[in-house]
Design a protein around this motif. Structure first.
Motif, PDB file in Angstrom:
ATOM      1  N   ALA A 137       0.837  -1.213   0.000  1.00  0.00           N
ATOM      2  CA  ALA A 137       0.000   0.000   0.000  1.00  0.00           C
ATOM      3  C   ALA A 137       0.863   1.250   0.000  1.00  0.00           C
ATOM      4  O   ALA A 137       0.597   2.196  -0.761  1.00  0.00           O
ATOM      5  CB  ALA A 137      -0.937  -0.009   1.210  1.00  0.00           C
ATOM      6  N   SER A 138       1.899   1.267   0.810  1.00  0.00           N
ATOM      7  CA  SER A 138       2.803   2.425   0.846  1.00  0.00           C
ATOM      8  C   SER A 138       3.492   2.623  -0.496  1.00  0.00           C
ATOM      9  O   SER A 138       3.612   3.749  -0.981  1.00  0.00           O
ATOM     10  CB  SER A 138       3.859   2.243   1.937  1.00  0.00           C
ATOM     11  OG  SER A 138       3.242   2.235   3.194  1.00  0.00           O
ATOM     12  N   LYS A 139       3.922   1.533  -1.107  1.00  0.00           N
ATOM     13  CA  LYS A 139       4.604   1.609  -2.408  1.00  0.00           C
ATOM     14  C   LYS A 139       3.629   2.076  -3.502  1.00  0.00           C
ATOM     15  O   LYS A 139       3.995   2.859  -4.377  1.00  0.00           O
ATOM     16  CB  LYS A 139       5.211   0.251  -2.764  1.00  0.00           C
ATOM     17  CG  LYS A 139       6.079   0.269  -3.972  1.00  0.00           C
ATOM     18  CD  LYS A 139       7.370   1.014  -3.717  1.00  0.00           C
ATOM     19  CE  LYS A 139       8.308   0.841  -4.905  1.00  0.00           C
ATOM     20  NZ  LYS A 139       9.496   1.655  -4.792  1.00  0.00           N
ATOM     21  N   PHE A 140       2.383   1.611  -3.440  1.00  0.00           N
ATOM     22  CA  PHE A 140       1.378   2.066  -4.414  1.00  0.00           C
ATOM     23  C   PHE A 140       1.207   3.577  -4.323  1.00  0.00           C
ATOM     24  O   PHE A 140       1.146   4.270  -5.339  1.00  0.00           O
ATOM     25  CB  PHE A 140       0.022   1.383  -4.188  1.00  0.00           C
ATOM     26  CG  PHE A 140       0.032  -0.117  -4.343  1.00  0.00           C
ATOM     27  CD1 PHE A 140       0.876  -0.757  -5.240  1.00  0.00           C
ATOM     28  CD2 PHE A 140      -0.820  -0.899  -3.578  1.00  0.00           C
ATOM     29  CE1 PHE A 140       0.876  -2.143  -5.385  1.00  0.00           C
ATOM     30  CE2 PHE A 140      -0.839  -2.282  -3.714  1.00  0.00           C
ATOM     31  CZ  PHE A 140       0.011  -2.906  -4.613  1.00  0.00           C
ATOM     32  N   LEU A 141       1.121   4.081  -3.099  1.00  0.00           N
ATOM     33  CA  LEU A 141       0.961   5.529  -2.906  1.00  0.00           C
ATOM     34  C   LEU A 141       2.176   6.299  -3.401  1.00  0.00           C
ATOM     35  O   LEU A 141       2.017   7.351  -4.030  1.00  0.00           O
ATOM     36  CB  LEU A 141       0.694   5.842  -1.438  1.00  0.00           C
ATOM     37  CG  LEU A 141      -0.679   5.455  -0.913  1.00  0.00           C
ATOM     38  CD1 LEU A 141      -0.801   5.805   0.564  1.00  0.00           C
ATOM     39  CD2 LEU A 141      -1.792   6.104  -1.707  1.00  0.00           C
ATOM     40  N   GLU A 142       3.362   5.784  -3.125  1.00  0.00           N
ATOM     41  CA  GLU A 142       4.586   6.428  -3.618  1.00  0.00           C
ATOM     42  C   GLU A 142       4.559   6.560  -5.139  1.00  0.00           C
ATOM     43  O   GLU A 142       5.026   7.544  -5.689  1.00  0.00           O
ATOM     44  CB  GLU A 142       5.825   5.604  -3.252  1.00  0.00           C
ATOM     45  CG  GLU A 142       6.310   5.766  -1.844  1.00  0.00           C
ATOM     46  CD  GLU A 142       7.503   4.844  -1.573  1.00  0.00           C
ATOM     47  OE1 GLU A 142       8.286   4.546  -2.508  1.00  0.00           O
ATOM     48  OE2 GLU A 142       7.641   4.420  -0.410  1.00  0.00           O
ATOM     49  N   ASN A 143       3.997   5.552  -5.804  1.00  0.00           N
ATOM     50  CA  ASN A 143       3.922   5.536  -7.262  1.00  0.00           C
ATOM     51  C   ASN A 143       2.630   6.173  -7.789  1.00  0.00           C
ATOM     52  O   ASN A 143       2.286   5.997  -8.950  1.00  0.00           O
ATOM     53  CB  ASN A 143       4.054   4.105  -7.783  1.00  0.00           C
ATOM     54  CG  ASN A 143       5.452   3.571  -7.670  1.00  0.00           C
ATOM     55  OD1 ASN A 143       6.269   4.086  -6.917  1.00  0.00           O
ATOM     56  ND2 ASN A 143       5.752   2.533  -8.417  1.00  0.00           N
ATOM     57  N   GLU A 160      -3.428   6.363   6.208  1.00  0.00           N
ATOM     58  CA  GLU A 160      -3.271   7.317   5.112  1.00  0.00           C
ATOM     59  C   GLU A 160      -4.628   7.643   4.482  1.00  0.00           C
ATOM     60  O   GLU A 160      -5.409   6.745   4.164  1.00  0.00           O
ATOM     61  CB  GLU A 160      -2.325   6.726   4.063  1.00  0.00           C
ATOM     62  CG  GLU A 160      -2.161   7.532   2.820  1.00  0.00           C
ATOM     63  CD  GLU A 160      -1.472   8.871   3.041  1.00  0.00           C
ATOM     64  OE1 GLU A 160      -1.963   9.876   2.509  1.00  0.00           O
ATOM     65  OE2 GLU A 160      -0.457   8.890   3.751  1.00  0.00           O
ATOM     66  N   ASN A 161      -4.914   8.922   4.315  1.00  0.00           N
ATOM     67  CA  ASN A 161      -6.200   9.368   3.764  1.00  0.00           C
ATOM     68  C   ASN A 161      -6.456   8.889   2.342  1.00  0.00           C
ATOM     69  O   ASN A 161      -7.594   8.697   1.950  1.00  0.00           O
ATOM     70  CB  ASN A 161      -6.286  10.900   3.789  1.00  0.00           C
ATOM     71  CG  ASN A 161      -6.478  11.432   5.186  1.00  0.00           C
ATOM     72  OD1 ASN A 161      -6.839  10.685   6.094  1.00  0.00           O
ATOM     73  ND2 ASN A 161      -6.231  12.714   5.371  1.00  0.00           N
ATOM     74  N   LYS A 162      -5.406   8.718   1.557  1.00  0.00           N
ATOM     75  CA  LYS A 162      -5.572   8.353   0.152  1.00  0.00           C
ATOM     76  C   LYS A 162      -5.861   6.871  -0.052  1.00  0.00           C
ATOM     77  O   LYS A 162      -6.104   6.441  -1.164  1.00  0.00           O
ATOM     78  CB  LYS A 162      -4.326   8.752  -0.638  1.00  0.00           C
ATOM     79  CG  LYS A 162      -4.143  10.252  -0.679  1.00  0.00           C
ATOM     80  CD  LYS A 162      -2.913  10.627  -1.452  1.00  0.00           C
ATOM     81  CE  LYS A 162      -2.746  12.142  -1.412  1.00  0.00           C
ATOM     82  NZ  LYS A 162      -1.538  12.571  -2.081  1.00  0.00           N
ATOM     83  N   ILE A 163      -5.828   6.110   1.027  1.00  0.00           N
ATOM     84  CA  ILE A 163      -6.132   4.679   0.946  1.00  0.00           C
ATOM     85  C   ILE A 163      -7.599   4.474   1.291  1.00  0.00           C
ATOM     86  O   ILE A 163      -8.089   4.981   2.288  1.00  0.00           O
ATOM     87  CB  ILE A 163      -5.235   3.873   1.901  1.00  0.00           C
ATOM     88  CG1 ILE A 163      -3.791   3.901   1.399  1.00  0.00           C
ATOM     89  CG2 ILE A 163      -5.730   2.444   2.032  1.00  0.00           C
ATOM     90  CD1 ILE A 163      -2.808   3.181   2.290  1.00  0.00           C
TER      91      ILE A 163
END
Length: 177
Positions: A137-143, A160-163
């Protein structure tokens, strides 16, 4: 829309199968106690033993329960929204067992994509990822990828708000519509 759908922890409750095995040879662990992705450290389990045991669980794929009921109809409805690919990170030797499990449970999908490490999924071309891994999930957000996080005890610390968090796969369909 291209949807990447994870297997372990989203469709298949392989951790329950691993717990059944692990609890027969070492201290008893309950699923709700697995609150970190690398929980084996807390329970003093060797990382390589854990992954070998998890892969071994797939050899007995018929004993792995689905995470929820009606996955066949839910994944069919998900396929009505867009292309659904199974995107998973695992030891390659388990792919045939996973495919048998998916077929046995009538899981609808277009393609089966296997990567070596979970965070590698973020480099793939999908509009949304449905996964349970906090690392992924963190890596998806980074990308700058869209993430739908399937709630499990090991990802509750992710705020994280974007998840978009879901507690069942039907909620993913609502979020995508």
């Amino acid at each position: 829309m291209k949807i990447a759908l994870d297997v372990d922890g989203v469709l298949a409750d392989v951790i329950q199968s691993w717990l059944n095995y692990s609890n027969s040879i070492r201290q008893e662990i309950q699923k709700h106690e697995i609150i970190d992705w690398d929980f084996w450290k807390k329970f003093e389990i060797d990382r390589y033993d854990f992954y070998a045991e998890l892969s071994s669980c797939w050899k007995n794929w018929t004993s792995i329960p689905p995470t929820e009921e009606n996955l066949a109809s839910i994944t069919k409805n998900l396929s009505d929204i867009g292309q659904v690919d199974i995107v998973t990170a695992r030891e390659r030797s388990t792919d045939s067992f996973v495919k048998n499990w998916l077929k046995y449970h009538n899981i609808s999908f277009d393609n089966y994509v296997s990567v070596i490490h979970g965070p590698m999924k973020a480099d793939l071309d999908y509009d949304v990822f449905i996964d349970d891994s906090p690392l992924n999930a963190s890596k998806f957000l980074e990308n700058k990828k869209k993430v739908i996080l399937y709630s499990q005890p090991w990802n509750q610390h992710i705020t994280e708000n974007k998840i978009h968090r879901i507690s069942n796969l039907s909620e993913a369909i609502q979020k995508l519509n």
